[in-house]
Design an enzyme around this catalytic site. Structure first.
Site, mmCIF file in Angstrom:
data_model
loop_
_atom_site.group_PDB
_atom_site.id
_atom_site.type_symbol
_atom_site.label_atom_id
_atom_site.label_comp_id
_atom_site.label_asym_id
_atom_site.label_seq_id
_atom_site.Cartn_x
_atom_site.Cartn_y
_atom_site.Cartn_z
ATOM 1 N N GLU A 1 5.007 -5.014 6.973
ATOM 2 C CA GLU A 1 4.262 -3.964 7.682
ATOM 3 C C GLU A 1 4.779 -3.747 9.093
ATOM 4 O O GLU A 1 4.736 -2.639 9.629
ATOM 5 C CB GLU A 1 2.761 -4.317 7.734
ATOM 6 C CG GLU A 1 2.040 -4.275 6.390
ATOM 7 C CD GLU A 1 2.042 -5.603 5.640
ATOM 8 O OE1 GLU A 1 2.934 -6.436 5.898
ATOM 9 O OE2 GLU A 1 1.153 -5.799 4.793
ATOM 10 N N ALA B 1 0.853 -1.184 0.000
ATOM 11 C CA ALA B 1 0.000 0.000 0.000
ATOM 12 C C ALA B 1 0.891 1.236 0.000
ATOM 13 O O ALA B 1 2.061 1.173 0.395
ATOM 14 C CB ALA B 1 -0.902 -0.013 1.225
ATOM 15 N N GLY C 1 0.630 -5.188 0.934
ATOM 16 C CA GLY C 1 -0.596 -5.311 0.144
ATOM 17 C C GLY C 1 -0.328 -5.947 -1.216
ATOM 18 O O GLY C 1 -1.223 -6.567 -1.795
ATOM 19 N N GLU D 1 -0.413 -9.532 -0.524
ATOM 20 C CA GLU D 1 -1.825 -9.879 -0.246
ATOM 21 C C GLU D 1 -2.641 -9.935 -1.538
ATOM 22 O O GLU D 1 -3.514 -10.789 -1.694
ATOM 23 C CB GLU D 1 -2.417 -8.872 0.759
ATOM 24 C CG GLU D 1 -1.837 -9.085 2.158
ATOM 25 C CD GLU D 1 -2.138 -7.941 3.133
ATOM 26 O OE1 GLU D 1 -2.012 -6.766 2.709
ATOM 27 O OE2 GLU D 1 -2.484 -8.214 4.286
HETATM 28 N N1 DAK Z 1 4.567 3.313 -0.624
HETATM 29 C C1 DAK Z 1 4.934 4.496 -1.153
HETATM 30 N N2 DAK Z 1 6.071 4.676 -1.836
HETATM 31 C C2 DAK Z 1 6.882 3.631 -1.983
HETATM 32 C C3 DAK Z 1 6.565 2.348 -1.454
HETATM 33 C C4 DAK Z 1 5.330 2.208 -0.736
HETATM 34 N N3 DAK Z 1 4.891 1.054 -0.240
HETATM 35 N N4 DAK Z 1 7.579 1.502 -1.752
HETATM 36 C C5 DAK Z 1 8.461 2.211 -2.443
HETATM 37 N N5 DAK Z 1 8.060 3.487 -2.594
HETATM 38 C C6 DAK Z 1 8.741 4.566 -3.263
HETATM 39 C C7 DAK Z 1 9.958 5.052 -2.474
HETATM 40 O O1 DAK Z 1 9.552 5.955 -1.496
HETATM 41 C C8 DAK Z 1 10.795 5.689 -3.550
HETATM 42 O O2 DAK Z 1 10.237 6.958 -3.851
HETATM 43 P P1 DAK Z 1 11.175 8.282 -3.997
HETATM 44 O O3 DAK Z 1 11.936 8.363 -2.737
HETATM 45 O O4 DAK Z 1 12.054 7.961 -5.189
HETATM 46 O O5 DAK Z 1 10.214 9.399 -4.230
HETATM 47 C C9 DAK Z 1 10.545 4.786 -4.743
HETATM 48 O O6 DAK Z 1 9.313 4.097 -4.484
HETATM 49 C C10 DAK Z 1 11.653 3.761 -4.940
HETATM 50 O O7 DAK Z 1 11.802 3.034 -3.710
HETATM 51 P P2 DAK Z 1 13.218 2.803 -3.005
HETATM 52 O O8 DAK Z 1 14.163 3.913 -3.309
HETATM 53 O O9 DAK Z 1 12.963 2.492 -1.573
HETATM 54 O O10 DAK Z 1 13.724 1.501 -3.783
HETATM 55 P P3 DAK Z 1 14.702 0.359 -3.242
HETATM 56 O O11 DAK Z 1 15.015 -0.492 -4.425
HETATM 57 O O12 DAK Z 1 15.852 0.954 -2.483
HETATM 58 O O13 DAK Z 1 13.855 -0.478 -2.196
HETATM 59 C C11 DAK Z 1 11.869 -1.647 -1.431
HETATM 60 C C12 DAK Z 1 12.759 -1.233 -2.644
HETATM 61 C C13 DAK Z 1 10.606 -2.309 -2.027
HETATM 62 C C14 DAK Z 1 12.606 -2.710 -0.599
HETATM 63 C C15 DAK Z 1 11.537 -0.410 -0.561
HETATM 64 O O14 DAK Z 1 11.026 0.604 -1.424
HETATM 65 C C16 DAK Z 1 10.532 -0.698 0.494
HETATM 66 O O15 DAK Z 1 10.870 -1.278 1.543
HETATM 67 N N6 DAK Z 1 9.283 -0.274 0.272
HETATM 68 C C17 DAK Z 1 8.220 -0.370 1.267
HETATM 69 C C18 DAK Z 1 7.747 -1.804 1.441
HETATM 70 C C19 DAK Z 1 6.686 -1.908 2.504
HETATM 71 O O16 DAK Z 1 6.880 -1.603 3.686
HETATM 72 N N7 DAK Z 1 5.493 -2.343 2.105
HETATM 73 C C20 DAK Z 1 4.351 -2.515 2.994
HETATM 74 C C21 DAK Z 1 3.514 -1.240 2.995
HETATM 75 S S1 DAK Z 1 2.114 -1.323 4.106
HETATM 76 C C22 DAK Z 1 -5.543 -2.475 3.626
HETATM 77 C C23 DAK Z 1 -5.051 -3.126 2.531
HETATM 78 C C24 DAK Z 1 -3.680 -3.240 2.339
HETATM 79 C C25 DAK Z 1 -2.797 -2.689 3.241
HETATM 80 C C26 DAK Z 1 -3.306 -2.047 4.343
HETATM 81 C C27 DAK Z 1 -4.668 -1.929 4.542
HETATM 82 N N8 DAK Z 1 -6.926 -2.370 3.825
HETATM 83 C C28 DAK Z 1 -7.865 -3.093 2.993
HETATM 84 C C29 DAK Z 1 -7.448 -1.578 4.877
HETATM 85 C C30 DAK Z 1 -1.372 -2.830 3.005
HETATM 86 C C31 DAK Z 1 -0.412 -2.221 3.721
HETATM 87 C C32 DAK Z 1 0.968 -2.213 3.226
HETATM 88 O O17 DAK Z 1 1.292 -2.768 2.200
#
Ligand code: DAK
Length: 259
Positions: A133, A67, A110, A113
């Site tokens: 998360e 997400a 997400g 998921e």
């Molecule tokens: N959200 C927003 N931006 C993101 C992102 C994300 N999840 N993942 C990456 N980006 C953005 C980064 O901020 C960066 O943007 P700029 O800084 O260039 O503006 C760009 O994408 C490139 O990312 P990185 O520079 O970080 O790239 P790397 O290769 O170094 O790293 C990475 C890749 C995938 C390991 C890293 O980006 C990362 O850890 N990303 C976050 C992963 C994460 O924590 N995902 C879980 C998010 S929480 C729901 C349904 C679903 C959900 C919740 C509720 N309901 C039905 C209520 C789901 C929740 C989640 O998924």
């Protein structure tokens, strides 16, 4: 409807549609708008008789990094409740036609998921799956603690959900999270081939079989067996059943019309 964050090809192959998540700079982060576009595309493709199977993919680098954290960061519990994203996720989950995820690179949070809502998964050898998360102070909220656990088992799910650790394609294959791992250059064509194999079958039988398999996760065994039996009987009301069995007897390929 014109889409900003996804590309929809209703005929990537005969009877096979393709939805590509297309927000590459943000690693296909699933903002609300993107999820709504997926939902709407699936509703339309589900109603389209020229579509019998649907592939969802990202690009080679990323399926979806979860997400959109930047969109969620400032929200409070009431905002989340009011936005009620679950309606969108539920609609995606209720897609009647088979959904095949073609995953390359990251499928996180997400994104993972969304993969698990799909019915089958083809992964490139670069794919990585995770529920990170916990590292941003929350937990999976769209089925990650449930579907992952039912697939990979308690201890592995606990490890992934409590540490945020990613697993690679081969490990995901070993745990039954994906059907097949192929070199990255083939992950989409492999998914198309799988979809085409299914698209050659009777679409009504496919839909009822999908519905019945999913009941294994939702109902006690006796009820689910009863449900399966009703669907089995009902298929004898279709022209496709007559065609399928006649084709077998006549030693020819069946031509299913979805009637
Ligand atoms: N959200 C927003 N931006 C993101 C992102 C994300 N999840 N993942 C990456 N980006 C953005 C980064 O901020 C960066 O943007 P700029 O800084 O260039 O503006 C760009 O994408 C490139 O990312 P990185 O520079 O970080 O790239 P790397 O290769 O170094 O790293 C990475 C890749 C995938 C390991 C890293 O980006 C990362 O850890 N990303 C976050 C992963 C994460 O924590 N995902 C879980 C998010 S929480 C729901 C349904 C679903 C959900 C919740 C509720 N309901 C039905 C209520 C789901 C929740 C989640 O998924």
């Amino acid at each position: 409807m014109s889409n900003q964050y996804i590309l929809v090809n209703p005929q990537i192959a005969p009877f096979v549609a393709h939805i590509q998540l297309n927000r590459p700079k943000e690693l296909n982060a699933l903002n609300l708008e993107l999820m709504l576009e997926i939902k709407q595309a699936l509703v339309e493709l589900d109603a389209d008789d020229s579509v019998r199977a649907i592939i969802i993919s990202g690009n080679e680098r990323v399926f979806a990094a979860g997400a959109d954290i930047k969109q969620m960061a400032g929200r409070n519990a009431i905002d989340m409740l009011k936005i009620d994203q679950f309606t969108t996720w539920d609609s995606i989950r209720k897609t009647k036609k088979p959904l095949i995820a073609a995953v390359s690179g990251f499928a996180l949070g997400g994104g993972c998921e969304l993969v698990m809502i799909c019915d089958m998964v083809i992964a490139s050898d670069t794919a990585q799956f995770g529920q990170p998360e916990i590292s941003i102070g929350v937990m999976p909220g769209a089925g990650g603690t449930q579907r992952l656990t039912r697939t990979v088992g308690k201890v592995k799910a606990m490890e992934m959900v409590l540490t945020g650790k990613f697993i690679g394609a081969q490990e995901a294959l070993n745990y039954g999270l994906v059907n097949k791992v192929v070199p990255v250059e083939f992950y989409l064509t492999e998914a198309v081939q799988l979809a085409q194999t299914i698209a050659e079958k009777s679409p009504i039988a496919v839909q009822m079989a999908k519905e019945s398999v999913l009941k294994a996760f939702e109902m006690p065994l006796q009820e689910a067996l009863f449900f399966e039996r009703k669907n089995f009987y009902m298929l004898f009301a279709t022209e496709d059943q007559k065609e399928g069995m006649a084709a077998f007897v006549e030693k020819r390929k069946a031509d299913f019309k979805g009637k």
